[in-house]
Design an enzyme around this catalytic site. Structure first.
Site, PDB file in Angstrom:
ATOM      1  CE  LYS A  22      10.374  32.355  10.391  1.00 46.74           C
ATOM      2  NZ  LYS A  22      11.386  31.217  10.895  1.00 46.74           N
TER       3      LYS A  22
ATOM      4  CB  ALA B 132      17.189  22.895   8.093  1.00 44.92           C
TER       5      ALA B 132
END
Length: 354
Positions: free
Chosen positions: A204, A153
């Protein structure tokens, strides 16, 4: 130049732009809201906390996440979810996996026919459902997609060159998302394998915890490379068992996301693993992070599901043994290294060059 503020909806470029919703006040939702605003869109970013919304409106900065990143004027922080859903056709859903169902179920009738794009990389503990599957259950008449990839982000917010994948069997939804988000530093590819793309993003997170531990323990470059590669093998093996396309895991939403999450200290799950490697307890590591680390919750449900369906996932089993079964790292490493080696790559011939 920013992209045109026209939105592709129902196969046509609309001349009158409707606002776009981002549901969630976290770091990734905020980064996506800023991207949309940079491309000329009016964005309504919904969050539950009125104080957080007011701080964004007054200071043009999210006080809890992405400190130092100025939020563009095109982003309006709001707290009225009903009004937001009524006003917007395209909605990006960036709610924590533990809250998504609760928040949206009460507004199911307002979601019908809308484009709902999940940004959340997690799995619901009770049902083992991915976020887009929950959206589908809540709003069967909605148009569903997911956005996933190697997308930290803060780097997105700081305009690092980034690519992502929007996945849906709904081609027009993919075009709408590409038109809305594609810009000078953010590239959006499309995929029809919604399940594979979303599963890659969820799985993941578990391996990022392992990678963070390895770095904290100074295990070396060979070890880190081995962990990431074997993680990809485990992820793919499990995903194919569940019906995903193995080729999806060679793209941005698979190996791309895995690499960035397992190698960057900016990754929340990596940070949890690093803290564990420094000797902190799981509770201490999560508390120090101060944000949601989806990998911890995913680990619990993934271990149980892998056992249920009979998929061999030794790294998942090993991490679970350390965090929840009282095993030491040394014990788990010993078990992993003594295990019988399997083939390196699944899904290719093991009989030579045939």
């Amino acid at each position: 130049m920013p992209a045109s503020p026209l939105v592709w909806i129902n196969g046509l470029h609309m001349t009158e732009q409707r606002p776009i919703a981002v549901l969630g006040g976290g770091s990734f939702g905020t980064a996506v809201a800023n991207l949309l605003a940079e491309n000329g869109h009016q964005v309504r970013q919904w969050m539950r906390d009125p104080e957080q919304a007011e701080a964004i409106r007054v200071n043009r900065e999210n006080p809890r996440y992405l400190k130092g990143i100025k939020i563009l004027p095109g982003v309006t922080a709001v707290t009225d979810l009903q009004e937001t859903l009524d006003a917007c056709e395209l909605c990006f859903v960036a709610l924590p996996s533990s809250a998504l169902r609760t928040v949206l179920a009460a507004h199911a009738e307002r979601l019908s026919g809308k484009m709902l794009v999940s940004l959340t990389k997690g799995i619901e503990a009770q049902t083992f459902k991915l976020m887009s599957q929950i959206l589908e259950e809540i709003a069967p008449q909605a148009r569903i997609g997911v956005l996933s990839g190697p997308n930290l982000a803060r780097e997105i917010a700081e305009h690092a060159l980034t690519a992502t994948v929007v996945a849906s069997e709904d081609e027009e939804l993919c075009k709408a998302v590409q038109a809305a988000l594609h810009g000078r530093t953010f590239r959006v590819y499309a995929s029809a394998d919604r399940f594979g793309v979303e599963l890659g993003g969820a799985l993941k997170n578990v391996y990022a915890i392992i990678a963070g531990m390895a770095v904290a323990l100074e295990m070396g470059e060979n070890t880190k490379s081995m962990l990431i590669t074997r993680a990809l093998a485990e992820m793919t093996r499990f995903a194919v068992n569940q019906g995903a396309n193995p080729m999806t895991f060679l793209g941005l939403a698979g190996v791309g996301d895995l690499i960035v999450t397992c190698s960057s200290p900016k990754s929340r799950n990596y940070q949890v693993g690093f803290a564990l490697g420094q000797g902190l307890s799981l509770d201490e590591a999560v508390s120090r992070l101060g944000e949601v680390a989806e990998g911890v919750n995913t680990l619990k449900v993934l271990k149980a599901k892998a056992q249920e369906v009979g998929v061999y996932m030794p790294l998942v089993a090993g991490l679970h043994a350390i965090l929840f079964e009282g095993r030491t790292l040394e014990q788990v490493i010993g078990l992993l290294m003594r295990a019988e080696p399997k083939t390196d790559v699944d899904f290719i011939s093991t009989s030579g060059f045939n």
